[in-house]
Design an enzyme around this catalytic site. Structure first.
Site, short mmCIF file in Angstrom:
data_model
loop_
_atom_site.label_atom_id
_atom_site.label_comp_id
_atom_site.label_asym_id
_atom_site.label_seq_id
_atom_site.Cartn_x
_atom_site.Cartn_y
_atom_site.Cartn_z
N HIS A 13 5.62 30.87 6.90
CA HIS A 13 5.58 29.40 6.85
C HIS A 13 4.52 28.81 7.76
O HIS A 13 4.20 27.63 7.65
CB HIS A 13 6.96 28.83 7.24
CG HIS A 13 7.99 29.05 6.18
ND1 HIS A 13 8.38 28.08 5.30
CD2 HIS A 13 8.70 30.15 5.85
CE1 HIS A 13 9.29 28.56 4.47
NE2 HIS A 13 9.51 29.82 4.79
N ASP A 39 -1.15 23.48 11.58
CA ASP A 39 0.17 23.44 10.95
C ASP A 39 0.12 24.26 9.67
O ASP A 39 -0.86 24.18 8.94
CB ASP A 39 0.55 21.99 10.61
CG ASP A 39 2.03 21.69 10.82
OD1 ASP A 39 2.85 22.62 10.66
OD2 ASP A 39 2.36 20.53 11.14
P1 ADQ Z 1 7.98 22.47 10.89
O1 ADQ Z 1 7.05 22.86 11.98
O2 ADQ Z 1 9.34 22.14 11.33
O3 ADQ Z 1 8.05 23.55 9.73
P2 ADQ Z 1 7.35 20.32 8.86
O4 ADQ Z 1 6.71 20.99 7.71
O5 ADQ Z 1 6.77 18.99 9.15
O6 ADQ Z 1 7.25 21.16 10.21
O7 ADQ Z 1 8.87 20.16 8.51
C1 ADQ Z 1 9.71 19.42 9.32
C2 ADQ Z 1 10.92 18.93 8.53
O8 ADQ Z 1 11.85 18.44 9.47
C3 ADQ Z 1 10.56 17.81 7.59
O9 ADQ Z 1 11.30 17.91 6.41
C4 ADQ Z 1 10.94 16.58 8.39
O10 ADQ Z 1 11.37 15.49 7.60
C5 ADQ Z 1 12.06 17.07 9.25
N1 ADQ Z 1 12.06 16.33 10.52
C6 ADQ Z 1 11.08 16.26 11.43
N2 ADQ Z 1 11.44 15.44 12.44
C7 ADQ Z 1 12.67 14.99 12.15
C8 ADQ Z 1 13.59 14.09 12.79
N3 ADQ Z 1 13.30 13.45 13.91
N4 ADQ Z 1 14.76 13.89 12.19
C9 ADQ Z 1 15.06 14.50 11.03
N5 ADQ Z 1 14.24 15.33 10.39
C10 ADQ Z 1 13.07 15.57 10.94
C11 ADQ Z 1 7.46 24.84 9.48
C12 ADQ Z 1 5.94 24.90 9.60
C13 ADQ Z 1 5.30 23.85 8.68
C14 ADQ Z 1 5.78 24.07 7.25
C15 ADQ Z 1 7.28 24.18 7.19
C16 ADQ Z 1 7.78 24.59 5.81
O11 ADQ Z 1 5.52 24.70 10.94
O12 ADQ Z 1 3.90 23.91 8.75
O13 ADQ Z 1 5.37 22.98 6.45
O14 ADQ Z 1 7.77 25.14 8.11
O15 ADQ Z 1 7.13 25.73 5.35
#
Ligand code: ADQ
Length: 454
Positions: A155, A363
């Site tokens: 990921h 990311d």
């Molecule tokens: P993350 O680093 O966690 O994931 P991201 O892809 O942005 O990053 O996913 C975060 C998820 O958590 C999103 O669905 C978002 O809505 C949710 N989220 C974030 N802050 C929140 C909050 N305050 N309250 C509720 N929900 C919140 C890792 C990798 C990424 C990759 C994903 C999936 O680092 O690059 O996109 O996995 O593969």
């Protein structure tokens, strides 16, 4: 496809704690369709870890979860996964900390997971292993005679071979990937890095989508950019548009524009750089003061890792300094919030924002960028400001693409977004939306599983 689906991830989302994350629900949907098993860590650290994992069944899905002993949690999770692999894979060797005992703990936990899982597998199962905590799991399963198809999805990013080579023990760790039938990556850049690494460091050659080692062992590697449940988020955002939380936010804005950031509090997300850019934007555009507020939602994670605590302190200080310098009695430039929100609430917040600020330094994908686009109203969409170093930038080319290391570049994009004519906003949004409508999380899951079955 016959046989069960077996999903392995560091954290298992048990039915009662379903946080309705995109990945968790996509896995649940696939597991429910085919019947299957979800294996991984319970998220609990226990003084006495029972030999046998806990088993729970809900409908067609069996959950098998295991606790971690304190020493394993420290070495496997805090140590090698989050202080060694996480920074290195996010292109930050300067933050990498390595201890042999952490690597040993990492391997020990992977061996233990493999031992517990192997006993439950049949040869016609399809096993899908997720993420950097579990890189050697496939090899450990093969060593126990598992003949099932096994796929792995990373990921997070994969840095260039030169950086990977700074990792002590990289040969064994990366070569263990060849035990999988298929390795999935988020972007073409990650795939390039993997292929290049195997060519240079393992003497492998490429054959179509396969990487062939000198021993003759071959495995496939391909790009599968993860998506979101686009229609679901659009519906959630529309429904949330009139709820109390969204109305409360709108009232507080008093007609001012909102720039929103939503990220786990992690140094890969470029939060200090984002705050700096917003402060600079305010300094450069005094005429914009009072016209726009920034809201940064950043729930703390991994607080047992010192770098995360330091980041939190730094952001508190920065937000205070920027607000102190620019705020007026009736206007606060930065709203900084350290907690999580329900997805439905977030969708409403995205919808009322004119600007989405997604500026990670690195990311794998970044789902927030996609969620922000999905949540926008078609007749008056906001503008996404997106780091070129987010995997999402490979797909969302109509965003305003910025270099997050250049605060002026991000500040300029904020100004451009605020002044962007409706027609341009619509055209950019439509192109991104059309892409996300097709490349959903369901399509991602099916593409990976189809490729694994081939
Ligand atoms: P993350 O680093 O966690 O994931 P991201 O892809 O942005 O990053 O996913 C975060 C998820 O958590 C999103 O669905 C978002 O809505 C949710 N989220 C974030 N802050 C929140 C909050 N305050 N309250 C509720 N929900 C919140 C890792 C990798 C990424 C990759 C994903 C999936 O680092 O690059 O996109 O996995 O593969």
């Amino acid at each position: 496809m016959s046989g069960r689906l077996v999903v392995v991830s560091n954290r298992v989302a048990l039915p009662r704690e379903l946080r309705a994350g995109g990945l968790a629900s996509a896995m649940h949907a696939a597991l429910t369709e085919r019947g299957g098993l979800w294996f991984g860590w319970s998220g609990r650290v226990a003084a006495n870890v029972p030999e046998e994992p806990r088993v729970e069944t809900a409908g067609a899905i069996t959950y098998v979860v295991t606790d971690l002993a304190r020493a394993d949690y420290e070495a496997f999770y805090l140590g090698f996964s989050n202080r060694t692999l996480w920074p290195l894979l996010h292109h930050r060797p300067g933050l990498l900390e390595f201890e042999r005992r952490d690597l040993e703990g990492y391997l020990r936990v992977n061996e233990r997971f493999a031992a517990q899982l192997a006993a439950r597998l049949a040869d016609d199962d399809t096993v899908w292993v997720h993420d950097y905590h579990l890189i050697p799991l496939g090899l450990a399963l093969r060593a126990r005679g598992v003949g099932a198809r096994i796929g792995f999805f990373l990921h997070i990013p994969l840095p260039p071979a030169e950086l990977l080579a700074t990792l002590p023990g990289h040969h064994d760790l990366l070569r263990s990937l060849s035990a999988y039938d298929l390795v999935g990556l988020q972007t073409p850049a990650d795939l390039r890095a993997l292929r290049d690494y195997f060519e240079r460091e393992a003497g492998a050659r490429l054959d179509g989508d396969a990487i062939v080692l000198p021993s003759g062992r071959r495995f496939r590697a391909a790009v599968f950019p993860i998506g979101i449940d686009t229609a679901h988020i659009a519906r959630q955002a529309q429904a949330a548009a009139t709820n109390a939380a969204t109305r409360g936010l709108m009232t507080s804005l008093q007609g001012r524009a909102l720039a929103i950031g939503v990220d786990r509090l992690d140094y890969s997300k470029g939060l200090p750089e984002r705050f700096e850019a917003f402060g600079r934007f305010l300094a450069q555009h005094p005429e914009r003061r009072r016209q726009v507020s920034m809201m940064q939602i950043a729930p703390p994670t991994r607080e047992d890792v010192p770098e995360y605590r330091e980041l939190r302190e730094r952001l508190e200080q920065q937000a205070g300094a920027i607000n102190g310098r620019h705020a007026e009695p009736d206007w606060m430039p930065i709203r900084y919030i350290n907690r999580s929100f329900q997805h439905a609430t977030l969708a409403g917040y995205y919808r009322v924002a004119q600007i989405g600020l997604v500026t990670p330094l690195r990311d794998g994908m970044n789902l927030v960028a996609k969620e922000f686009v999905a949540a926008q109203p078609a007749d008056d969409p906001g503008v996404l400001v997106l780091s070129r170093f987010a995997g999402a930038a490979f797909e969302l080319k109509e965003a305003l693409i910025v270099n997050p290391f250049d605060a002026d570049d991000t500040a300029d994009a904020i100004e451009r977004a605020l002044g962007m004519p409706l027609e341009e906003r619509k055209a950019r949004w439509q192109a991104m939306h059309d892409h996300l409508a097709v490349h959903t999380i369901g399509a991602w899951r099916d593409a990976f599983l189809d490729a694994l079955a081939r």
